[in-house]
Design a protein around this motif. Structure first.
Motif, PDB file in Angstrom:
ATOM      1  N   ASP A 156       0.830  -1.212   0.000  1.00 14.31           N
ATOM      2  CA  ASP A 156       0.000   0.000   0.000  1.00 14.31           C
ATOM      3  C   ASP A 156       0.864   1.261   0.000  1.00 14.31           C
ATOM      4  O   ASP A 156       0.574   2.235  -0.708  1.00 14.31           O
ATOM      5  N   TRP A 157       1.923   1.255   0.807  1.00 19.71           N
ATOM      6  CA  TRP A 157       2.838   2.400   0.814  1.00 19.71           C
ATOM      7  C   TRP A 157       3.491   2.584  -0.557  1.00 19.71           C
ATOM      8  O   TRP A 157       3.675   3.720  -1.007  1.00 19.71           O
ATOM      9  N   TYR A 158       3.824   1.487  -1.191  1.00 17.79           N
ATOM     10  CA  TYR A 158       4.447   1.523  -2.513  1.00 17.79           C
ATOM     11  C   TYR A 158       3.574   2.275  -3.508  1.00 17.79           C
ATOM     12  O   TYR A 158       4.058   3.119  -4.279  1.00 17.79           O
ATOM     13  N   GLU A 159       2.291   1.988  -3.477  1.00 12.10           N
ATOM     14  CA  GLU A 159       1.370   2.643  -4.407  1.00 12.10           C
ATOM     15  C   GLU A 159       1.294   4.150  -4.145  1.00 12.10           C
ATOM     16  O   GLU A 159       1.178   4.946  -5.086  1.00 12.10           O
ATOM     17  N   VAL A 160       1.356   4.555  -2.874  1.00 12.21           N
ATOM     18  CA  VAL A 160       1.324   5.979  -2.548  1.00 12.21           C
ATOM     19  C   VAL A 160       2.640   6.651  -2.933  1.00 12.21           C
ATOM     20  O   VAL A 160       2.658   7.736  -3.540  1.00 12.21           O
ATOM     21  N   LEU A 161       3.758   6.012  -2.595  1.00 14.83           N
ATOM     22  CA  LEU A 161       5.073   6.593  -2.871  1.00 14.83           C
ATOM     23  C   LEU A 161       5.318   6.766  -4.366  1.00 14.83           C
ATOM     24  O   LEU A 161       6.024   7.693  -4.789  1.00 14.83           O
ATOM     25  N   ARG A 162       4.725   5.912  -5.165  1.00 15.33           N
ATOM     26  CA  ARG A 162       4.886   6.018  -6.620  1.00 15.33           C
ATOM     27  C   ARG A 162       4.300   7.318  -7.155  1.00 15.33           C
ATOM     28  O   ARG A 162       4.710   7.793  -8.227  1.00 15.33           O
ATOM     29  N   THR A 163       3.397   7.913  -6.406  1.00 14.21           N
ATOM     30  CA  THR A 163       2.772   9.157  -6.855  1.00 14.21           C
ATOM     31  C   THR A 163       3.607  10.386  -6.493  1.00 14.21           C
ATOM     32  O   THR A 163       3.230  11.510  -6.817  1.00 14.21           O
ATOM     33  N   GLY A 164       4.719  10.178  -5.778  1.00 15.38           N
ATOM     34  CA  GLY A 164       5.588  11.294  -5.424  1.00 15.38           C
ATOM     35  C   GLY A 164       5.271  11.949  -4.101  1.00 15.38           C
ATOM     36  O   GLY A 164       5.700  13.077  -3.838  1.00 15.38           O
ATOM     37  N   THR A 165       4.541  11.248  -3.226  1.00 16.18           N
ATOM     38  CA  THR A 165       4.231  11.783  -1.903  1.00 16.18           C
ATOM     39  C   THR A 165       4.356  10.671  -0.877  1.00 16.18           C
ATOM     40  O   THR A 165       4.360   9.483  -1.226  1.00 16.18           O
ATOM     41  N   PHE A 166       4.455  11.043   0.385  1.00 15.71           N
ATOM     42  CA  PHE A 166       4.549  10.053   1.454  1.00 15.71           C
ATOM     43  C   PHE A 166       3.155   9.742   2.007  1.00 15.71           C
ATOM     44  O   PHE A 166       2.254  10.589   1.947  1.00 15.71           O
ATOM     45  N   PRO A 167       2.971   8.539   2.562  1.00 15.42           N
ATOM     46  CA  PRO A 167       1.668   8.179   3.138  1.00 15.42           C
ATOM     47  C   PRO A 167       1.469   8.835   4.498  1.00 15.42           C
ATOM     48  O   PRO A 167       1.343   8.166   5.534  1.00 15.42           O
ATOM     49  N   SER A 168       1.444  10.159   4.525  1.00 12.82           N
ATOM     50  CA  SER A 168       1.399  10.908   5.783  1.00 12.82           C
ATOM     51  C   SER A 168       0.077  10.758   6.521  1.00 12.82           C
ATOM     52  O   SER A 168      -0.011  11.099   7.707  1.00 12.82           O
ATOM     53  N   ASP A 169      -0.956  10.265   5.859  1.00  6.66           N
ATOM     54  CA  ASP A 169      -2.241  10.046   6.522  1.00  6.66           C
ATOM     55  C   ASP A 169      -2.316   8.681   7.199  1.00  6.66           C
ATOM     56  O   ASP A 169      -3.292   8.385   7.890  1.00  6.66           O
ATOM     57  N   ASP A 170      -1.295   7.858   7.008  1.00 12.33           N
ATOM     58  CA  ASP A 170      -1.251   6.514   7.584  1.00 12.33           C
ATOM     59  C   ASP A 170      -0.366   6.548   8.825  1.00 12.33           C
ATOM     60  O   ASP A 170       0.846   6.765   8.731  1.00 12.33           O
ATOM     61  N   VAL A 171      -0.947   6.328   9.996  1.00 14.62           N
ATOM     62  CA  VAL A 171      -0.177   6.425  11.243  1.00 14.62           C
ATOM     63  C   VAL A 171       0.855   5.316  11.376  1.00 14.62           C
ATOM     64  O   VAL A 171       1.761   5.402  12.216  1.00 14.62           O
ATOM     65  N   THR A 172       0.739   4.269  10.571  1.00  9.53           N
ATOM     66  CA  THR A 172       1.749   3.211  10.640  1.00  9.53           C
ATOM     67  C   THR A 172       3.022   3.589   9.889  1.00  9.53           C
ATOM     68  O   THR A 172       4.033   2.897  10.016  1.00  9.53           O
ATOM     69  N   TRP A 173       2.985   4.675   9.107  1.00  9.41           N
ATOM     70  CA  TRP A 173       4.205   5.169   8.460  1.00  9.41           C
ATOM     71  C   TRP A 173       4.994   5.978   9.492  1.00  9.41           C
ATOM     72  O   TRP A 173       4.688   7.129   9.767  1.00  9.41           O
ATOM     73  N   GLN A 174       6.002   5.374  10.061  1.00  5.70           N
ATOM     74  CA  GLN A 174       6.764   5.987  11.148  1.00  5.70           C
ATOM     75  C   GLN A 174       8.260   5.974  10.840  1.00  5.70           C
ATOM     76  O   GLN A 174       9.086   5.788  11.728  1.00  5.70           O
ATOM     77  N   TYR A 175       8.589   6.200   9.599  1.00  7.47           N
ATOM     78  CA  TYR A 175       9.970   6.042   9.160  1.00  7.47           C
ATOM     79  C   TYR A 175      10.484   7.304   8.481  1.00  7.47           C
ATOM     80  O   TYR A 175       9.720   8.064   7.872  1.00  7.47           O
ATOM     81  N   PRO A 176      11.801   7.537   8.554  1.00 11.02           N
ATOM     82  CA  PRO A 176      12.393   8.689   7.872  1.00 11.02           C
ATOM     83  C   PRO A 176      12.200   8.591   6.363  1.00 11.02           C
ATOM     84  O   PRO A 176      11.888   7.511   5.830  1.00 11.02           O
ATOM     85  N   PRO A 177      12.407   9.690   5.647  1.00  9.10           N
ATOM     86  CA  PRO A 177      12.049   9.720   4.221  1.00  9.10           C
ATOM     87  C   PRO A 177      12.790   8.740   3.326  1.00  9.10           C
ATOM     88  O   PRO A 177      12.218   8.249   2.347  1.00  9.10           O
ATOM     89  N   ALA A 178      14.050   8.422   3.639  1.00  7.32           N
ATOM     90  CA  ALA A 178      14.791   7.507   2.767  1.00  7.32           C
ATOM     91  C   ALA A 178      14.251   6.084   2.817  1.00  7.32           C
ATOM     92  O   ALA A 178      14.626   5.249   1.978  1.00  7.32           O
ATOM     93  N   ALA A 179      13.371   5.795   3.770  1.00  9.47           N
ATOM     94  CA  ALA A 179      12.721   4.482   3.792  1.00  9.47           C
ATOM     95  C   ALA A 179      11.963   4.234   2.493  1.00  9.47           C
ATOM     96  O   ALA A 179      11.700   3.076   2.130  1.00  9.47           O
ATOM     97  N   ALA A 180      11.638   5.318   1.800  1.00 11.68           N
ATOM     98  CA  ALA A 180      10.963   5.171   0.503  1.00 11.68           C
ATOM     99  C   ALA A 180      11.792   4.345  -0.467  1.00 11.68           C
ATOM    100  O   ALA A 180      11.239   3.609  -1.293  1.00 11.68           O
ATOM    101  N   PHE A 181      13.131   4.451  -0.373  1.00 12.70           N
ATOM    102  CA  PHE A 181      13.983   3.671  -1.263  1.00 12.70           C
ATOM    103  C   PHE A 181      13.748   2.169  -1.065  1.00 12.70           C
ATOM    104  O   PHE A 181      13.658   1.401  -2.019  1.00 12.70           O
ATOM    105  N   ALA A 182      13.664   1.761   0.199  1.00 13.70           N
ATOM    106  CA  ALA A 182      13.458   0.343   0.502  1.00 13.70           C
ATOM    107  C   ALA A 182      12.078  -0.125   0.047  1.00 13.70           C
ATOM    108  O   ALA A 182      11.927  -1.212  -0.515  1.00 13.70           O
TER     109      ALA A 182
END
Length: 456
Positions: free
Chosen positions: A49-75
Motif C-alpha cells: 500500500d505504501w508503494y502505491e502511494v510513494l509512486r505518486t511522489g508523496t509520502f503516506p502521511s495520513d497513515d499512522v503506521t508510516w513511522q519512518y524517515p524519508p529515505a525508507a521510501a527507497f526500501a
C-alpha cells in the motif's frame, strides 16, 4: 587443523548460508509454513500500500503506521527493480540478495592480520535465528548500510559518514555508528550528506517528516523492557489492556505514560553516558602496539613502507585515538543501550544488533565477545516470543512473561557488559599514561594490525 580450516574456508560458510537462507525463502514464500502469525503480511499488504502511494511522489502521511524517515521510501520502492516479479516476492528476493552482500562484506573484512572470519559466521548463524521475520522487514537493508559504514571507516572516512547519513534517513539508528569514529571527516560528511538528502526529500516529496509526530505519540509496545511492568500488573488487577496502536501491539491504560516517560529518560541517560565516554576516550592515549611500549628508540620507517593514508605516515597529533575495533564496539554498545531503553523492542531490532555484532567479531581485538554471545542467545529467544508464542506474550501468560524476561534480560546484560568493556578498553588504558613498559588494565592490548578507525 580441520576446525581451523573450516572456519577460514568460504566453502563451509557459503554452504551454511545457502542452506539456512533457502529455508528462510521457503518460509516467506509460504512453501513451508512457519508456526505463529503470518509475518509476511507487512510486505504483502502494508508495504505494498505504501508503494502505491510513494509512486505518486508523496509520502503516506495520513497513515499512522508510516513511522519512518524519508529515505525508507527507497526500501519500499526497491521491488520495482524486479518488475517481472510480484511485489512481495521481489522484496524477499532483494532481501536475500542484500543478505548475501553483507556476508561478502564481512568475509572480506575478516581477512588479514588482526582480523577474524568469526564476524561472517556470526552473521550466517545469527540471521536465521530470528526466523522468517528477518526477510519480511526492510531492517535487513538498513543493517547492510550500517555494516558498510563501519567497515569503510578505517580507510574511507567520508564514505563512512555519508553511509551513516543515508542509514539515519532510512531508520535513524545508523547515526549511532558515528559515535566511535575518530576525526572530523566522517561527522562532516554525515552532516552535509544527511542535510542535503533530507532537504531534497522535503522539497520534492510532501509529508517527508510526518513520521516524527507518529513516533512521539507511540505507547509502550508489549515486547519492550518497560512492558514487563504491565505484563505482571495484569495479574494483579491492572485495568489497562493491549491494543493495536500505531501499527504494533501496545499497552494502553493507567500509568502507561509514566513508564513511557521513564523509558525516554533512560534513553537520555544512555545518550549522556555515550557523550561522556566519547569525551573521556578522546582524551585518553590512543591504542599502542607492543613496539610503542618499548623504551628503546626505534629506527624510522622507510618511505617505501609508508602510504599517505596509513597511520604510520601521519603525525602523532593527527593520529586517531580510536582503533578500528573501537568504532565497531562503540556502535554495538550504543545501539544496545538505545534498544533496551526504547519503548519498542520489535523482533527486527535484533537484526541491527546481529549485524553490528558481526562487524565487532571481524576484529580480533574487539572486546565484545561476551555481549555478542548474549545477543545471539537473545535472538533465539526472540523467535520463540515472536512469532511462535506471540499469543502468550499478548495475553501476558506466565510463559509469555518468562520469554520476555529472559530475552530482555539477555539484552540488558549485553548492554551493561558491553558498556563496561568499552569503557575499560578506551578510557582506563589512559591510566598507565605514557610510562614505557607499563602493564595492567590501563594498556590497550589491541594488536598493531588494528589500524585507527579514522583520522581527522
Amino acid at each position: 587443523m580441520v576446525a581451523r580450516s573450516a572456519g577460514r574456508s568460504p566453502v563451509w560458510l557459503v554452504a551454511v548460508w545457502g542452506a539456512t537462507r533457502l529455508l528462510l525463502v521457503l518460509f516467506v514464500l509460504k512453501v513451508l509454513v512457519f508456526p505463529g502469525p503470518d509475518v509476511t503480511s507487512d510486505v504483502s499488504v502494508i508495504y505494498r500500500d505504501w508503494y502505491e502511494v510513494l509512486r505518486t511522489g508523496t509520502f503516506p502521511s495520513d497513515d499512522v503506521t508510516w513511522q519512518y524517515p524519508p529515505a525508507a521510501a527507497f526500501a519500499i520502492l526497491s521491488p520495482a527493480l524486479l518488475p517481472f516479479l510480484e511485489y512481495a516476492t521481489a522484496f524477499f528476493v532483494l532481501a536475500c540478495a542484500v543478505d548475501a552482500a553483507v556476508l561478502a562484506l564481512l568475509w572480506r573484512a575478516g581477512r588479514g592480520s588482526g582480523r577474524s572470519p568469526r564476524g561472517a559466521w556470526v552473521w550466517v548463524v545469527g540471521v536465521p535465528l530470528l526466523g522468517p521475520t528477518v526477510y519480511a522487514r526492510y531492517d535487513l537493508m538498513v543493517t547492510a548500510v550500517a555494516v558498510a559504514a563501519l567497515l569503510a571507516a578505517g580507510r574511507h572516512a567520508r564514505v563512512a559518514g555519508a553511509l551513516a547519513a543515508v542509514g539515519a534517513l532510512l531508520k535513524v539508528w545508523p547515526a549511532l555508528v558515528l559515535v566511535g569514529m575518530g576525526g572530523r571527516r566522517p561527522w562532516v560528511a554525515a552532516a552535509v550528506g544527511g542535510a542535503g538528502l533530507a532537504g531534497l526529500f522535503a522539497v520534492t516529496m510532501p509529508g517527508a517528516f510526518a513520521f516524527l509526530t507518529f513516533q512521539r505519540e507511540r505507547g509502550v509496545e508489549v515486547e519492550s523492557l518497560g512492558a514487563l511492568v504491565f505484563h505482571v500488573a495484569r495479574h494483579f488487577g491492572w485495568e489497562g489492556g493491549v491494543l493495536l496502536n500505531y501499527g504494533s501491539m501496545e499497552f494502553l491504560g493507567p500509568h502507561v505514560d509514566t513508564v513511557s516517560t521513564v523509558s525516554m529518560g533512560l534513553s537520555a541517560a544512555a545518550f549522556g553516558w555515550l557523550l561522556l565516554w566519547r569525551v573521556r576516550a578522546a582524551r585518553s592515549p590512543g591504542p599502542r602496539s607492543p613496539r610503542s611500549r618499548s623504551p628503546e628508540p626505534q629506527p624510522p620507517e622507510s618511505s617505501e613502507s609508508q602510504s599517505p593514508g596509513s597511520p604510520s605516515s601521519r603525525s602523532p597529533s593527527s593520529r586517531s585515538r580510536f582503533a578500528a575495533h573501537t568504532a565497531a564496539d562503540a556502535a554495538f554498545v550504543a545501539v544496545l543501550l538505545f534498544t533496551v531503553t526504547s519503548r519498542v523492542i520489535s523482533p527486527q531490532y535484533l537484526v541491527w544488533l546481529v549485524g553490528l555484532a558481526a562487524v565487532c567479531r571481524c576484529f580480533r581485538a574487539s572486546r565484545m565477545r561476551v555481549p555478542v554471545a548474549l545477543v545471539l542467545a537473545a535472538s533465539l529467544v526472540t523467535v520463540l516470543e515472536f512469532p511462535l508464542l506471540f499469543a502468550d506474550v499478548v495475553a501476558s501468560t506466565p510463559l509469555g512473561i518468562a520469554l520476555l524476561a529472559v530475552r530482555n534480560g539477555l539484552l540488558v546484560a549485553a548492554a551493561l557488559v558491553g558498556a563496561r568493556a568499552l569503557w575499560r578498553d578506551t578510557v582506563r588504558r589512559g591510566s598507565a599514561g605514557g610510562r614505557p613498559g607499563a602493564s595492567g588494565p590501563g594498556i590497550s592490548r589491541a594488536p598493531s594490525a588494528d589500524s585507527p578507525a579514522t583520522a581527522g
